[in-house]
Design a protein around this motif. Structure first.
Motif, short mmCIF file in Angstrom:
data_model
loop_
_atom_site.label_atom_id
_atom_site.label_comp_id
_atom_site.label_asym_id
_atom_site.label_seq_id
_atom_site.Cartn_x
_atom_site.Cartn_y
_atom_site.Cartn_z
N ASP A 99 0.83 -1.19 0.00
CA ASP A 99 0.00 0.00 0.00
C ASP A 99 0.87 1.25 0.00
O ASP A 99 2.07 1.22 0.30
N GLY B 139 -7.42 6.27 -4.93
CA GLY B 139 -6.73 5.31 -4.08
C GLY B 139 -6.51 3.98 -4.79
O GLY B 139 -5.45 3.34 -4.64
N SER C 34 -6.03 9.82 9.68
CA SER C 34 -7.33 9.28 10.06
C SER C 34 -8.03 10.12 11.11
O SER C 34 -9.21 9.90 11.39
N GLU D 240 -10.98 15.27 8.97
CA GLU D 240 -11.62 15.18 7.66
C GLU D 240 -10.75 15.88 6.62
O GLU D 240 -10.39 17.04 6.77
N ALA E 177 -4.06 13.09 1.66
CA ALA E 177 -4.93 12.42 2.62
C ALA E 177 -6.24 12.02 1.97
O ALA E 177 -6.75 10.91 2.17
N ALA E 178 -6.80 12.92 1.17
CA ALA E 178 -8.03 12.60 0.45
C ALA E 178 -7.77 11.57 -0.64
O ALA E 178 -8.60 10.69 -0.88
N ARG F 95 -0.56 7.51 10.26
CA ARG F 95 -1.89 6.94 10.38
C ARG F 95 -2.79 7.83 11.24
O ARG F 95 -3.94 8.13 10.88
N LEU G 9 -5.66 9.09 -0.63
CA LEU G 9 -5.51 7.74 -0.08
C LEU G 9 -6.85 7.10 0.23
O LEU G 9 -6.98 5.87 0.18
N THR G 10 -7.85 7.91 0.58
CA THR G 10 -9.15 7.37 0.94
C THR G 10 -10.17 7.45 -0.19
O THR G 10 -11.26 6.90 -0.07
N ASP G 11 -9.81 8.13 -1.27
CA ASP G 11 -10.71 8.24 -2.41
C ASP G 11 -10.79 6.89 -3.11
O ASP G 11 -9.76 6.31 -3.47
N PRO G 12 -11.99 6.36 -3.34
CA PRO G 12 -12.08 5.01 -3.93
C PRO G 12 -11.51 4.91 -5.34
O PRO G 12 -11.02 3.84 -5.73
#
Length: 297
Positions: free
Chosen positions: A2, A195, A177, A180, A186-187, A173, A189-192
């Motif tokens: 990852d 990411g 996490s 927001e 940061a966005a 981490r 890594l969590t964007d489907p």
């Protein structure tokens, strides 16, 4: 692998250093800037203050971890009003911990140090100039690290860098996490969508990726995918892929004896000549010379 793990891999190519230091009030210590490095401070026991130029003092307590991605100079002190004494210290200097003998009645115990990365992942450039986190995971890693620094034993030379990696990973981490994020890494890594594309690039940099192929793998059409990726990551998909390939190649040149043709293949180049040209554009030296410089020859 990852993306966050890869950030640690990039950082690990540098030389992580750390020292456990006990302080007795009143005290104040200035830490010199470390150009090109990332600094950190961990409060193990007691309390202290973080003082930075043009910023409000920050109160720290046991369990707090401060990360300074750009290695900027700063002061730790028992009070915002205590003036620093003597010259600024450098945690990278040999004998740093030995220069601070353990006082009879310490009021604060810290771990300080720095990474000197050969490469800096763009994710770190997206962080603010001072990151403050706390929590059980960073605290546990810091406690183990401090124990190894205070009482080195067989295996400490391998364990200390591993614990520093662990501390940095827990810190990142917690930061990513704990709030927001709507833009930046940061966005991403969590964007489907983005990411997923990053995961594919990092897992298999040798694959002949195109924007269309990455978009399809991420479940979006080409144009919206490219726009979304660029907005979050800060560069177009293929530009980022090329950067990651060259970063991976640099690590392989430093850390392995693999032939240049093999390294070229592992990062997506069927032609050693094309790989060498791309590597020189990225790092300013041909692969062979880069490897020799890295080995000191």
């Amino acid at each position: 692998m990852d993306v966050l793990s890869d950030v640690i891999t990039v950082m690990r190519t540098g030389r992580p250093v750390a020292a456990r230091v006990a302080w007795e009030a009143p005290w104040a210590q200035r830490f010199a800037p470390v150009p090109g490095a990332s600094g950190f401070q961990v409060v193990l026991e007691g309390t202290c203050w973080l003082l930075r130029d043009h910023a409000e003092p920050v109160a720290l307590r046991a369990g707090d971890v401060v990360f300074l991605p750009d290695g900027r100079g700063h002061v730790l002190a028992d009070s915002p009003t205590t003036p620093p004494a003597g010259e600024a210290c450098d945690p990278n200097a040999p004998g740093f911990a030995a220069d601070h003998p353990v006082p009879a009645d310490p009021t604060t115990v810290t771990v300080c140090g720095a990474y000197e990365p050969a490469d800096v992942h763009p994710l770190l450039r997206d962080l603010p100039d001072t990151v403050l986190v706390s929590g059980p995971e960073p605290r546990a890693a810091a406690t183990l690290l401090a124990a190894e620094l205070e009482h080195p034993r067989p295996g400490s030379d391998a364990l200390v860098p591993a614990l520093l990696d662990t501390l940095l990973l827990y810190l990142l981490r917690a930061w990513f996490s704990g709030r927001e994020h709507t833009t930046g890494w940061a966005a991403a890594l969590t964007d489907p969508v983005v990411g997923t594309a990053l995961h594919h690039m990092h897992r298999d940099p040798a694959h002949p990726w195109t924007v269309a192929a990455l978009a399809a793998a991420s479940g979006l059409s080409r144009a919206p995918f490219a726009k979304r990726f660029t907005a979050l990551v800060g560069q177009p998909p293929i530009a980022y892929l090329t950067w990651w390939r060259m970063t991976t190649a640099a690590r392989l040149l430093r850390d392995t004896d693999a032939p240049l043709a093999a390294i070229a293949g592992r990062v997506g180049y069927t032609s050693e000549f094309a790989f060498a040209a791309a590597f020189k554009r990225a790092h300013g030296a041909a692969p062979g010379r880069y490897r020799r410089l890295g080995s000191g020859t």
